[in-house]
Scaffold this active site. Structure first.
Site, short mmCIF file in Angstrom:
data_model
loop_
_atom_site.label_atom_id
_atom_site.label_comp_id
_atom_site.label_asym_id
_atom_site.label_seq_id
_atom_site.Cartn_x
_atom_site.Cartn_y
_atom_site.Cartn_z
CG ASN A 27 -11.72 -1.84 6.50
OD1 ASN A 27 -11.46 -0.36 6.48
ND2 ASN A 27 -11.46 -2.40 7.36
NE ARG A 97 -1.69 2.15 2.91
CZ ARG A 97 -0.04 2.17 2.56
NH1 ARG A 97 0.34 3.30 2.76
NH2 ARG A 97 0.28 1.38 1.85
CG ASP A 122 -6.30 4.90 9.93
OD1 ASP A 122 -7.28 5.66 9.62
OD2 ASP A 122 -6.86 3.37 10.14
CG ASP A 314 -8.61 -1.92 12.18
OD1 ASP A 314 -7.99 -1.33 12.08
OD2 ASP A 314 -9.27 -2.03 10.82
#
Length: 448
Positions: A27, A97, A122, A314
């Site tokens: 991330n 994205r 996702d 998550d």
């Protein structure tokens, strides 16, 4: 007959006595690659994870004309000096994205940017680009939409600082606006922003590059725009989501694991939750050791998913397997995404007893109250699980949930579409094997 790679899991074995290395944060690394578009100087990124999402971000960087040099498997040197494009292809947009985060840098460099709205990533509920677009408009961007192609541009004055109040502390919107504001003229204030550790690391990177960013109380960032940014060197933080997944795999099977070299800070919240369920942990110079309670099962729990520093969205998928093996009734309330519990049908087919509800089963503020979204679950445990054959869902964490369920279950579990989990998990077979799992990649056709 067409064959593909399948993840084969022979379950029912305790994952005990193993140790696992935790990669750099997927991330964080993708956002730092995008932030490197802001300077003409070299940026050196160390501890970059060898995962597919990093490759997609690097592909985007190169697609725009940037230089990507691999120093070694986990070190990459980037340079955007030769940036030559202000449009991102439909193919790259559909992969992830992350493309939306490049718009600010392109506006600063070219005065305009083209990006397709059908962004990949996702599938976990509605994830429109509205917050991103509105924030850019507040900074002076003009937006035109032709089908699903956005043409975003600025006039001769460029992007201007603005006072932006986000309707929800969206992580990617916060990152996008911070990246964009660094070179905007004047001061930008972002209120009700996300404050995840990965964002703090991004801010530290931008500060090294010469950005003027202050993190104030009450989820507020203040960015004073500067005229240029320089290169820098940085090291990616450990992936806390990966660490939680491997810890849950050990705990769900009644075992233990040493999460090598991971510091306390990224996992302090997670450790509270497993401690409440009866698990044990130790933190020392080797890393963090987590262990199931000796001679008894994990206890049931009630968890509400919230924005950081609360329980992460998550984390709920691997935790769902813990709930199926815990003693008693557990409750989970998801408040971030409205469609992130659909994967539980796979667990029920394996023998779990999970019931879903559209009501809010908890006290946390929730955007989905009275909106008929299925976002709460009641889990009856413990229930034995049996192996099954599944196509990996496009929610990466739900895919990891099925991997953990397969490790717990009796018999064999076969998973296809494994490239989904490889987007954020490096060397997953090797790591689970080191922990004591019987996991391999085979070639074949998934049997229904």
């Amino acid at each position: 007959m067409t064959t593909e790679q399948l993840l084969k899991i022979n379950g029912g074995q305790k994952l005990s006595g193993g140790r696992v290395s935790i990669a750099g944060s997927s991330n964080q690394v993708t956002k730092c690659i995008i932030a490197s578009l802001l300077t003409n100087e070299h940026v050196l990124i160390k501890n970059a994870p060898a995962v597919n999402e990093r490759k997609i971000a690097e592909e985007l960087f190169a697609h725009l004309g940037g230089e990507v040099e691999y120093v070694d498997e986990h070190t990459v040197r980037l340079c955007a000096y030769g940036l030559s494009k202000n449009s991102i292809s439909r193919e790259i947009c559909q992969k992830n994205r992350i493309s939306i985060l490049a718009v600010g840098a392109l506006l600063h460099r070219f005065g305009s940017a083209y990006i397709y709205g059908a962004l990949g990533g996702d599938k976990i509920g509605k994830r429109p680009v509205d917050f991103h677009i509105k924030g850019l408009q507040e900074m002076g961007a003009h937006v035109e939409l032709d089908g699903d192609l956005y043409h975003i541009s600025v006039d001769e004055h460029g992007l201007q600082g603005a006072h932006i109040i986000l309707p929800f502390p969206s992580v990617m919107t916060t990152e996008n606006l911070i990246i964009t504001a660094t070179l905007a003229k004047g001061r930008t204030i972002i209120e009700n922003a996300a404050i995840e550790p990965e964002i703090t690391e991004l801010v530290k990177m931008l500060q090294k590059m010469g950005a003027d960013i202050t993190i104030n109380a009450n989820r507020t960032y203040v960015i004073q725009g500067v005229s240029r940014l320089k290169g820098c060197e940085l090291r990616i933080m450990p992936d806390r989501n990966q660490a939680v997944s491997f810890a849950c795999a050990a705990l769900a099977t009644g075992g233990n694991v040493l999460l090598e070299k991971i510091p306390h800070d990224p996992l302090y919240s997670f450790l509270n939750y497993i401690q409440r369920m009866g698990a044990e942990f130790r933190v020392n110079s080797e890393g963090i050791y987590v262990s199931s309670p000796k001679g008894k099962r994990l206890k049931n729990s009630h968890i509400e998913v919230e924005v950081h520093p609360g329980f992460m969205t998550d984390w709920q998928q691997p935790f769902m397997v813990l709930f199926t093996q815990a003693d008693g009734i557990s409750i989970l309330h998801e408040t971030i995404f409205e469609d992130r519990l659909s994967y539980t049908r796979y667990l029920n087919s394996m023998g779990a007893n999970i019931n879903l509800f559209s009501t809010c089963l908890g006290e946390a503020p929730c955007r989905f109250k009275n909106k008929n979204h299925t976002h709460s679950a009641i889990i009856h445990g413990p229930t034995p699980l049996k192996g099954g054959n599944f196509r990996m869902p496009t929610d990466i964490r739900a895919g990891m949930c099925l991997v953990i369920a397969g490790l717990v279950a009796s018999g064999t579990t076969m998973l296809s579409n494994i490239q989904e989990i490889q987007r954020k998990y490096d060397n997953i077979v090797e790591k689970l094997t080191q922990m004591g799992g019987d996991v391999s990649i085979v070639h074949g056709q998934l049997q229904k």
